[in-house]
Every structure is written in C-alpha cells, then in structure tokens.
Design a protein around this motif. Structure first.
Motif, PDB file in Angstrom:
ATOM      1  N   ASP A   6       0.862  -1.177   0.000  1.00 44.30           N
ATOM      2  CA  ASP A   6       0.000   0.000   0.000  1.00 44.30           C
ATOM      3  C   ASP A   6       0.900   1.228   0.000  1.00 44.30           C
ATOM      4  O   ASP A   6       1.802   1.327   0.842  1.00 44.30           O
ATOM      5  N   ALA A  51       0.851   5.282   0.383  1.00 44.86           N
ATOM      6  CA  ALA A  51       0.051   6.444   0.788  1.00 44.86           C
ATOM      7  C   ALA A  51       0.939   7.682   0.787  1.00 44.86           C
ATOM      8  O   ALA A  51       2.010   7.686   1.410  1.00 44.86           O
ATOM      9  N   PRO A  61     -10.382   3.673   0.421  1.00 48.22           N
ATOM     10  CA  PRO A  61      -9.914   4.961   0.952  1.00 48.22           C
ATOM     11  C   PRO A  61     -10.378   6.154   0.121  1.00 48.22           C
ATOM     12  O   PRO A  61     -10.399   7.287   0.612  1.00 48.22           O
ATOM     13  N   ARG A  94     -13.679  -5.227   4.716  1.00 49.23           N
ATOM     14  CA  ARG A  94     -13.813  -4.105   5.655  1.00 49.23           C
ATOM     15  C   ARG A  94     -13.478  -4.519   7.082  1.00 49.23           C
ATOM     16  O   ARG A  94     -12.802  -3.793   7.811  1.00 49.23           O
ATOM     17  N   TYR A 115      -6.611  -1.182  11.039  1.00 47.96           N
ATOM     18  CA  TYR A 115      -6.570   0.258  11.272  1.00 47.96           C
ATOM     19  C   TYR A 115      -6.729   0.591  12.750  1.00 47.96           C
ATOM     20  O   TYR A 115      -6.051   1.479  13.278  1.00 47.96           O
ATOM     21  N   LEU A 160      -4.811   6.486  14.709  1.00 51.54           N
ATOM     22  CA  LEU A 160      -5.933   6.749  13.817  1.00 51.54           C
ATOM     23  C   LEU A 160      -7.221   6.883  14.617  1.00 51.54           C
ATOM     24  O   LEU A 160      -7.659   5.925  15.264  1.00 51.54           O
ATOM     25  N   GLN A 179     -11.627   8.481  11.388  1.00 50.67           N
ATOM     26  CA  GLN A 179     -10.748   8.309  10.227  1.00 50.67           C
ATOM     27  C   GLN A 179     -10.818   6.877   9.712  1.00 50.67           C
ATOM     28  O   GLN A 179     -10.783   6.643   8.497  1.00 50.67           O
ATOM     29  N   VAL A 180     -10.928   5.905  10.616  1.00 50.38           N
ATOM     30  CA  VAL A 180     -11.064   4.506  10.201  1.00 50.38           C
ATOM     31  C   VAL A 180     -12.348   4.343   9.385  1.00 50.38           C
ATOM     32  O   VAL A 180     -12.353   3.690   8.332  1.00 50.38           O
ATOM     33  N   TYR A 185     -13.826   6.560   7.645  1.00 54.26           N
ATOM     34  CA  TYR A 185     -13.599   7.201   6.356  1.00 54.26           C
ATOM     35  C   TYR A 185     -12.791   6.299   5.423  1.00 54.26           C
ATOM     36  O   TYR A 185     -13.119   6.146   4.240  1.00 54.26           O
ATOM     37  N   LEU A 186     -11.740   5.678   5.954  1.00 52.55           N
ATOM     38  CA  LEU A 186     -10.884   4.823   5.135  1.00 52.55           C
ATOM     39  C   LEU A 186     -11.623   3.588   4.623  1.00 52.55           C
ATOM     40  O   LEU A 186     -11.230   2.994   3.618  1.00 52.55           O
TER      41      LEU A 186
END
Length: 336
Positions: free
Chosen positions: A111, A113, A240, A279, A286, A292, A296-297, A299-300
């Motif tokens: 990943d 970012a 994300p 998920r 996450y 985090l 925010q989790v 949202y991701l």
C-alpha cells in the motif's frame, strides 16, 4: 492472495557473493536444488521463498544482515521490475510502480500512501505462516537503498516499523537513521520532501520499454487469481477513496456488475460478503494503530458516517470499535 510463484533473479547470487555468503550452502539449507540459478531466473512458491530467506538468515547468523543487504544493493542485482522503477522521476512514482508489479517478484502486496507530510509504504503478506523477519527487514532496507541510488543522496526514512522488530543494533539504526520500532504493521515512511527528490536515474524511455512486458506478466498472474481475490485487491485501492459500490469495483476489473456477481457465486460467495470481510479485516488493522481516530477509520473504509461503521463493527465482533481497541481485542487482524 492465492498461492503463486515468484521470480528470484540470478542477481541474487551476485548479492550473496558481495555479502560473503555461500549460495550453495544457503540452497542446501533451504532444501533447494544446487543448480538452482544455472538457467536464468527461477520461480519459488511462497513456502520456498520463505525457506530461502530463513536459510539465508541461518547461514549468515548476523543480526545486522538486513542493513548489510541494503548497503550491498546495486543496480546490477535489481530484477527488471525494480530496475524499471528506478527509471521513475522520484521515490513516490517508483513506489507506485513497484506496488503494481511487486506481486511478480515477492509474496507481498504494497500500500502506498502519499500526502503533504510523508510517503508511507505498508506491507501486506499472505495469510498463513508469517514471513521471516530477515525478509521483512530486507524489504524495508530496500526502500532506503532505492532512494539513495536514485537520488545519489543519503536519504533516511523518518519511521521504520515491523511486527516482529529485531533487537536494536547500532549498525541497523545507523543504516536507517532511526530504530526499527515494534508495530502492528510492517511499514517504512519517508518525508514528502525526500519522496519528491528527483531521481538522477530517471529514464522514461526505458520505463516505456519495460512496462508492456511487466503488464503482460501481471495480467497472467492476475488471471490465475480468484475473482474474490481480485475484488479484495480492488477494494483495497478504492475504499480509501470512498468507493465501495459493486459498479465501481466491476468497472475497475473491466466486468459488468452482473458478470462479477456470477463469477463470485461460482466461488460460493457474493460481492457483499467479500466487501464485508475486507472491511472487517481492514478495520481491525486500522484500529490497531492507535494514532488513527475512529472517525478516520470509518472514512478509510468508505462508510458514510461513523455511526454506520460502529453498527457494522458491532455486527462483526459484538463490540464497539472503542471497546475492541481498549481491550486489545484486535489479534484477529490479518492481511487482506
């Protein structure tokens, strides 16, 4: 990630020679044929790949071997996907290109970012046996080596993390410029400034030469993956960005939603089940990162609001995200 085979380049012999390690002894310890590298690139299953790195670690018996591998890396021992990425404009571009083609050469997904502050590359290994610590540490060391070879500057990561971090050592800390920290994921972070430094090795014409063949090989690899695995990989990229619909994922896989559902049904699953499972595993990962916030989790994971995420997480686990986090009840987190 399905069981596949990964290319181990003959340049590995040159690397072991430079490190003063007997290739023959490593192969014997790994229970691999003595003439393994005699006919060009070779392929290994995940199990064989891990065995090779475990044998290398055992043969060298050197806690600083990962740092020494990083210092010994050169263009000569890079395989084509890595060499092609070295033709990129900067580390950020190289990371994005390597992430796309990494499954050709190693049993790991990456990943990448990037934001105004930093570039973070996170490793996701296949389910099953954990990767040898030397392999993880060497993969982390590779990124510092790549940045330094490309920029001709002594670039250091701002953070290096492993799930099974080694004991601190002066040489390894000196190589990275920071200690390897114990964490819930294997990851390396560079400042945005360093990630944007121009690569003096940039050669777009060389990249254009390599890219079609790499894409062809990647297409062959993806063709052997199950539809569910391809959906998980696509969700990894799209969630994300706030996209979780079957239409978005089917479009990325160049299928119609109806065809996608039909292929998933043939594998005894469906889109909603794969989405929910992906998920849940991502949520556990996450939430294990306490930096985090829960919002925010959510949202991701492409939830419309935090309450929707809370309801889903309670359905999966019987707990709220906060309760799971406070009770450290996240041990089932696995790579997606």
């Amino acid at each position: 990630m399905a069981p596949k085979q990964f290319t181990l380049d003959p340049g590995t012999r040159a690397l072991l020679h430079d490190l003063g390690i007997s290739t023959a002894r490593v192969l014997r310890r790994a229970q691999l044929p003595a003439g393994f590298f005699a006919h060009g690139p070779v392929t290994l299953t995940t199990e064989e790949y891990y065995r090779f790195w475990e044998a290398l670690d055992g043969e060298a018996a050197d806690p600083d071997l990962a740092a020494k591998i990083g210092r010994a890396l050169s263009v000569e021992v890079f395989n084509p996907p890595i060499f092609a990425a070295l033709c990129s404009a900067d580390l950020r571009t190289a990371a994005e290109r390597i992430a796309a083609f990494k499954p050709l050469i190693c049993p790991v997904n990456l990943d990448v970012a990037f934001d105004h502050a930093d570039l973070t590359i996170t490793f996701h290994w296949p389910e099953g046996p954990t990767p040898p610590p030397l392999l993880v540490a060497a993969e982390l060391a590779f990124w510092a080596a790549l940045a330094r070879i490309g920029t001709r500057r002594q670039v250091y990561p701002t953070r290096v993390a492993m799930r099974r971090a080694p004991e601190p050592s002066t040489e390894t800390t000196s190589y990275f410029g920071t200690p390897i920290r114990e964490a819930d994921t294997d990851a390396v972070t560079f400042s945005a400034e360093d990630a944007s430094l121009p690569f003096l090795t940039e050669d777009e014409s060389m990249w254009n030469f390599f890219a079609p063949e790499l894409r062809r090989r990647l297409s062959e690899l993806e063709a052997s993956a199950t539809t569910a695995e391809r959906v998980r990989a696509a969700l990894h990229e799209r969630l994300p960005a706030g996209e979780s619909s079957i239409n978005a994922i089917a479009s990325q896989l160049m299928l119609s939603p109806r065809t996608l559902q039909r292929q998933l049904q043939a594998e005894n699953t469906n889109y909603q089940a794969v989405l929910s499972d992906t998920r849940e595993k991502l949520a556990r990962r996450y939430l294990a990162d306490r930096s985090l916030p829960t919002s925010q989790v959510a949202y991701l994971l492409a939830y419309d609001d935090t309450n929707s995420f809370y309801r889903a997480f309670r359905r999966w686990t019987g707990l709220t995200p906060d309760a799971a986090r406070n009770g450290d009840n996240l041990t089932a987190a696995e790579p997606v």
